[in-house]
Design a protein around this motif. Structure first.
Motif, PDB file in Angstrom:
ATOM      1  N   ASN A 417       5.320  -1.987  -3.991  1.00 13.25           N
ATOM      2  CA  ASN A 417       5.067  -2.428  -2.610  1.00 13.25           C
ATOM      3  C   ASN A 417       4.706  -3.899  -2.500  1.00 13.25           C
ATOM      4  O   ASN A 417       4.351  -4.381  -1.430  1.00 13.25           O
ATOM      5  CB  ASN A 417       3.928  -1.605  -1.994  1.00 13.25           C
ATOM      6  CG  ASN A 417       4.165  -0.123  -2.139  1.00 13.25           C
ATOM      7  OD1 ASN A 417       5.258   0.353  -1.868  1.00 13.25           O
ATOM      8  ND2 ASN A 417       3.167   0.602  -2.589  1.00 13.25           N
ATOM      9  N   ALA A 419       2.122  -5.299  -3.158  1.00 16.62           N
ATOM     10  CA  ALA A 419       0.721  -5.459  -2.764  1.00 16.62           C
ATOM     11  C   ALA A 419      -0.096  -4.460  -3.580  1.00 16.62           C
ATOM     12  O   ALA A 419       0.437  -3.446  -4.016  1.00 16.62           O
ATOM     13  CB  ALA A 419       0.534  -5.180  -1.274  1.00 16.62           C
ATOM     14  N   PRO A 425       6.081  -2.907   2.239  1.00 21.46           N
ATOM     15  CA  PRO A 425       6.242  -4.367   2.288  1.00 21.46           C
ATOM     16  C   PRO A 425       6.870  -4.823   3.616  1.00 21.46           C
ATOM     17  O   PRO A 425       6.658  -5.957   4.037  1.00 21.46           O
ATOM     18  CB  PRO A 425       7.149  -4.684   1.106  1.00 21.46           C
ATOM     19  CG  PRO A 425       7.646  -3.396   0.581  1.00 21.46           C
ATOM     20  CD  PRO A 425       6.768  -2.299   1.099  1.00 21.46           C
ATOM     21  N   ARG A 428       4.390  -6.165   6.318  1.00 27.53           N
ATOM     22  CA  ARG A 428       3.519  -7.283   5.942  1.00 27.53           C
ATOM     23  C   ARG A 428       3.230  -8.241   7.103  1.00 27.53           C
ATOM     24  O   ARG A 428       2.146  -8.818   7.172  1.00 27.53           O
ATOM     25  CB  ARG A 428       4.138  -8.053   4.770  1.00 27.53           C
ATOM     26  CG  ARG A 428       3.167  -8.980   4.073  1.00 27.53           C
ATOM     27  CD  ARG A 428       3.785  -9.599   2.838  1.00 27.53           C
ATOM     28  NE  ARG A 428       3.402  -8.912   1.608  1.00 27.53           N
ATOM     29  CZ  ARG A 428       2.303  -9.199   0.893  1.00 27.53           C
ATOM     30  NH1 ARG A 428       1.491 -10.141   1.277  1.00 27.53           N
ATOM     31  NH2 ARG A 428       2.027  -8.541  -0.200  1.00 27.53           N
TER      32      ARG A 428
ATOM     33  N   CYS B  27      -2.236 -10.414   0.608  1.00 29.13           N
ATOM     34  CA  CYS B  27      -2.148  -8.976   0.890  1.00 29.13           C
ATOM     35  C   CYS B  27      -3.280  -8.512   1.795  1.00 29.13           C
ATOM     36  O   CYS B  27      -3.071  -7.758   2.740  1.00 29.13           O
ATOM     37  CB  CYS B  27      -2.180  -8.177  -0.407  1.00 29.13           C
ATOM     38  SG  CYS B  27      -0.866  -8.623  -1.537  1.00 29.13           S
ATOM     39  N   SER B  30      -2.791  -9.627   5.268  1.00 33.72           N
ATOM     40  CA  SER B  30      -1.654  -8.978   5.926  1.00 33.72           C
ATOM     41  C   SER B  30      -1.943  -7.534   6.314  1.00 33.72           C
ATOM     42  O   SER B  30      -1.568  -7.091   7.386  1.00 33.72           O
ATOM     43  CB  SER B  30      -0.435  -8.977   4.993  1.00 33.72           C
ATOM     44  OG  SER B  30      -0.069 -10.287   4.647  1.00 33.72           O
ATOM     45  N   PHE B  31      -2.624  -6.811   5.417  1.00 36.63           N
ATOM     46  CA  PHE B  31      -2.735  -5.364   5.610  1.00 36.63           C
ATOM     47  C   PHE B  31      -4.128  -4.871   5.989  1.00 36.63           C
ATOM     48  O   PHE B  31      -4.261  -3.865   6.667  1.00 36.63           O
ATOM     49  CB  PHE B  31      -2.300  -4.630   4.330  1.00 36.63           C
ATOM     50  CG  PHE B  31      -0.854  -4.828   3.997  1.00 36.63           C
ATOM     51  CD1 PHE B  31       0.146  -4.349   4.846  1.00 36.63           C
ATOM     52  CD2 PHE B  31      -0.472  -5.490   2.835  1.00 36.63           C
ATOM     53  CE1 PHE B  31       1.486  -4.524   4.539  1.00 36.63           C
ATOM     54  CE2 PHE B  31       0.865  -5.663   2.521  1.00 36.63           C
ATOM     55  CZ  PHE B  31       1.850  -5.185   3.372  1.00 36.63           C
ATOM     56  N   THR B  58       7.857 -10.926   5.426  1.00 35.84           N
ATOM     57  CA  THR B  58       8.157  -9.868   4.455  1.00 35.84           C
ATOM     58  C   THR B  58       8.642 -10.429   3.119  1.00 35.84           C
ATOM     59  O   THR B  58       8.799  -9.685   2.158  1.00 35.84           O
ATOM     60  CB  THR B  58       9.224  -8.909   5.009  1.00 35.84           C
ATOM     61  OG1 THR B  58      10.348  -9.693   5.409  1.00 35.84           O
ATOM     62  CG2 THR B  58       8.700  -8.140   6.202  1.00 35.84           C
ATOM     63  N   GLU B  60       6.896 -12.553   1.453  1.00 36.16           N
ATOM     64  CA  GLU B  60       5.705 -12.828   0.638  1.00 36.16           C
ATOM     65  C   GLU B  60       5.382 -11.601  -0.203  1.00 36.16           C
ATOM     66  O   GLU B  60       5.548 -10.470   0.237  1.00 36.16           O
ATOM     67  CB  GLU B  60       4.524 -13.147   1.579  1.00 36.16           C
ATOM     68  CG  GLU B  60       3.260 -13.591   0.859  1.00 36.16           C
ATOM     69  CD  GLU B  60       2.070 -13.758   1.819  1.00 36.16           C
ATOM     70  OE1 GLU B  60       2.006 -14.776   2.525  1.00 36.16           O
ATOM     71  OE2 GLU B  60       1.219 -12.854   1.854  1.00 36.16           O
ATOM     72  N   CYS B  62       2.401 -10.149  -3.384  1.00 35.83           N
ATOM     73  CA  CYS B  62       1.110 -10.444  -4.035  1.00 35.83           C
ATOM     74  C   CYS B  62       1.296 -11.544  -5.076  1.00 35.83           C
ATOM     75  O   CYS B  62       2.295 -11.575  -5.787  1.00 35.83           O
ATOM     76  CB  CYS B  62       0.588  -9.171  -4.705  1.00 35.83           C
ATOM     77  SG  CYS B  62      -0.926  -9.427  -5.658  1.00 35.83           S
TER      78      CYS B  62
END
Lengths: 434, 262
Positions: A417, A419, A425, A428, B27, B30-31, B58, B60, B62
């Motif tokens: 993913n 992340a 993803p 994001r 990350c 973003s999340f 999208t 990008e 980690c």
């Protein structure tokens, strides 16, 4: 004449064994992997002058800074007097440097004040360790030899400084009584009131013996102390200088990129990538045993004086976890000593002993680290325990695939993913739509 | 973002527009719901300063920091090389990020893998913008408030950034109060080194609760953070002591955005 021959022989033996044991330590350090730390020499000299000579990182804690500075200044400066003792011992002279006149008088007087300062500081150090019981001297890793080592050093220093003052006390009375050979030289601001009132009661003959015994005791003590150093945490008096010269000059947050991995990753991402000629895929990753560490990591281990400033600022240690950065350094030295003895016992080659650095350092220690650099920042002589921890994690993960389960899930998320969490993803940039 | 549209590098490229600076969101930014607010505050400040910025969206991924700290150098370098390929393809020169971990990795660990950029943490950039007068703080949104700043390890010890966040707080009109452990002696929040993603090892206390004790001792109205991971840990620590009604934990960017009335 006999005394001179005996003295020269003693010097020879003491130097021989010291050189031999330092040689072994040098050999052990060079068992580590190569790393180039010779760039930017002006900055390296500056760091050594500041951190080792100037002891700037000690100043964070003012009380031990002052006490330690006195002992350090004593160690460096009183050694000038040891030079005179060496010359006197070899040539049978007495206070050979006294031709310097007033300069000599001031110097001897200053050394006496320093010696007294060292004596008092060492008594305070003992008190901090054994009466006040400072927290950082109570950790489990200090049980046994480490604890005896600390006490031994402080006692030896107290006894040596005592011998110096006694020698001077007897000397000045003999000078005052006009005894042949004891030329009038030096000034004695401490021993004149601390010891002389008692020694004044002694006969000249007793005082000559006392002076000679104290003189021999002092120099033999120094030889013994010198030969104890390579086995002790006190070896830092020498190692602090090279170790700070070879300091990491990069930002503390900059963790080395493993070159051995880079080529492999390039091939993984693009199988058609050109492989450099003579390229051999790496056979192992990370640190399994001390010989996988760099020589700088190993030098760090011999430099550590187990003061525990690292451990006392470690967030994990302060919250009751087993991780102690000081123990990481002590374990590294213990294991390296073990490997060195193994090599000595087996005619110069290491014979597998079914052990490695992981036999000393547990997973609970390795996986507790926050990589927060507090230990690295706290070390007064720029030792880096964190690097060893990360290198050992690399072995656990890349060689043994034995990371804790949630860490493995994090890896999987990152692969799938992009992340560390299990989010799509494609989501994001959703925050821009809200 | 209702006020304006945050554009991606792909958008900019398609429109044939130049980008001054890439906003690396990270990350968490973003999340993580809480961290998204920090991200929006940074975007608003950049917009208010009239900076032409864009995100990778999208594209990008980690940076690889937690993998690297956890010992997975393979995974780290894979992430790094993919990101570097993307960044270099867009010809990125300058990056700002609100995450000290992304900042450290991009700044220190990408260059030897082929990714050389000028990388700024948002506190440094915001401080510059304030000094240059490109943004200004009006009114006393924080007048009379006690604000303490928690040093992120990856800004502070790792990269010697101690002053920029403090200079911003000074400009906020509040009173900057230091915790007993601060700057080079600052205590970690407990998240770094991939600890964020696992349970703590066996011990007597959680690191963030130890840090919360320091915060309470300083008796602040606001705890200022500069890292989304610290944010999570500090808030949990404050909640543990049931003090969330009295003490707010805010990112420096949020404080500035509030003071700017954005």
């Amino acid at each position: 004449m006999i005394a001179q021959i005996l003295f020269i022989a003693l010097c020879g033996v003491a130097t021989y064994f010291f050189a031999k044991n330092v040689g072994k330590i040098r050999r052990n350090i060079l068992l580590g992997k190569d790393i180039d730390l010779t760039d930017n020499k002006p900055e390296r000299w500056k760091t050594m002058l500041k951190v080792a000579f100037g002891q700037t990182k000690m100043a964070v804690r003012p009380v031990p800074f002052v006490l330690h500075f006195i002992v350090y200044a004593g160690f460096i400066l009183i050694n000038i007097e040891v030079l005179e003792i060496l010359i006197d011992g070899i040539f049978g002279t007495h206070r050979v440097l006294s031709f310097l006149g007033p300069v000599y008088d001031v110097a001897i007087g200053f050394f006496e004040i320093l010696a007294f300062g060292v004596l008092v500081s060492c008594i305070v150090f003992l008190a901090r360790r054994y009466i006040v019981k400072l927290a950082r001297f109570q950790s489990p890793e200090l049980k046994g030899f480490a604890n005896r080592d600390a006490a031994t050093i402080l006692f030896i220093e107290i006894i040596l400084m005592g011998a110096l003052l006694k020698m001077n006390a007897a000397d000045q009375i003999l000078q005052a009584r006009g005894i042949h050979h004891y030329i009038a030289a030096g000034s004695f601001p401490i021993s004149s009131w601390l010891v002389v009132p008692i020694y004044n009661l002694f006969s000249t003959e007793t005082l000559i013996y006392t002076e000679r015994i104290a003189w021999w005791f002092h120099i033999i003590g120094i030889f013994l102390f010198m030969n104890y150093l390579p086995f002790s945490k006190h070896f830092h008096v020498i190692m602090a200088f090279p170790n700070t010269w070879y300091s990491n000059l990069k930002a503390k947050g900059n963790l080395n990129n493993m070159a051995s991995v880079t080529q492999e990753v390039k091939l993984m991402l693009d199988p058609s990538a050109v492989v450099p000629e003579g390229y051999e895929p790496p056979t192992s990753f990370g640190v399994k045993d001390v010989t996988d560490l760099t020589w700088k990591n190993l030098m760090d281990a011999y430099t550590c004086t187990e003061c525990g400033r690292c451990t006392s600022v470690c967030p994990q240690n302060q919250t009751g976890k087993v991780l102690s950065p000081r123990k990481i350094m002590m374990d590294t030295r213990d294991r390296l000593d073990e490997v060195g003895k193994n090599i000595d016992a087996n005619n110069g080659s290491f014979v597998d002993d079914q052990k490695n650095l992981h036999s000393y350092i547990s997973e609970a220690e390795l996986w507790a680290c926050n990589t927060c650099n507090a230990c690295v920042e706290a070390c007064p002589i720029n030792i880096n325990p964190m690097e060893i921890i990360v290198e050992m994690r690399r072995f656990k993960v890349m060689e043994q695939s034995s990371a804790p389960a949630p860490i493995n899930s994090m890896f999987t998320n990152m692969e799938n993913n992009q992340a560390p969490w299990q989010f799509s993803p494609m989501d994001r940039a959703n925050w821009t739509q809200e | 973002m209702s006020e304006f549209r945050v554009r991606t590098m792909a958008d900019m490229m398609a429109a044939g527009e130049e980008t001054e600076i890439l906003f690396w969101v990270g990350c968490a930014g973003s999340f993580d719901e809480r961290a998204q607010k920090i991200t929006k505050a940074v975007a608003k400040i950049l917009h208010a300063a009239g900076i032409k910025f864009a995100i990778l969206g999208t594209e990008e991924a980690c940076t690889g920091d937690p993998a690297k700290r956890a010992g997975n150098e393979f995974l780290f370098q894979m992430m790094a090389m993919q990101n570097i390929e993307t960044l270099n393809a867009y010809g990125i020169k300058k990056i700002v990020t609100a995450c000290p971990h992304c900042f450290n990795t991009l700044k220190n660990e990408y260059p030897s893998l082929g990714g050389e950029y000028e990388v700024l943490h948002h506190t440094t950039l915001i401080n510059q913008l304030l000094s240059q007068g490109k943004i200004s703080i009006q009114g006393g949104a924080f007048a009379g408030q006690r604000i303490t700043y928690h040093d992120s390890c990856y800004l502070g010890r790792a990269n010697n950034i101690y002053e920029a966040p403090r200079e911003i707080i000074e400009k906020l009109d509040g009173a900057l109060v230091e915790m007993k452990r601060s700057k080079a002696n600052g205590l970690c929040c407990g998240a770094g080194g991939a600890q964020m993603f696992k349970e703590a090892e066996e011990g007597t206390k959680e690191v963030n609760i130890e840090r919360a004790d320091d915060m309470l001792e300083a008796n602040p109205n606001v705890v200022a953070a500069a890292c989304p991971f610290c944010m999570t840990m500090l808030r949990d620590g404050i909640k543990h002591h049931n003090k969330e009604a009295e003490i707010e934990v805010k990112d420096i960017a949020e404080l500035v955005a509030t003071a700017m009335d954005l």
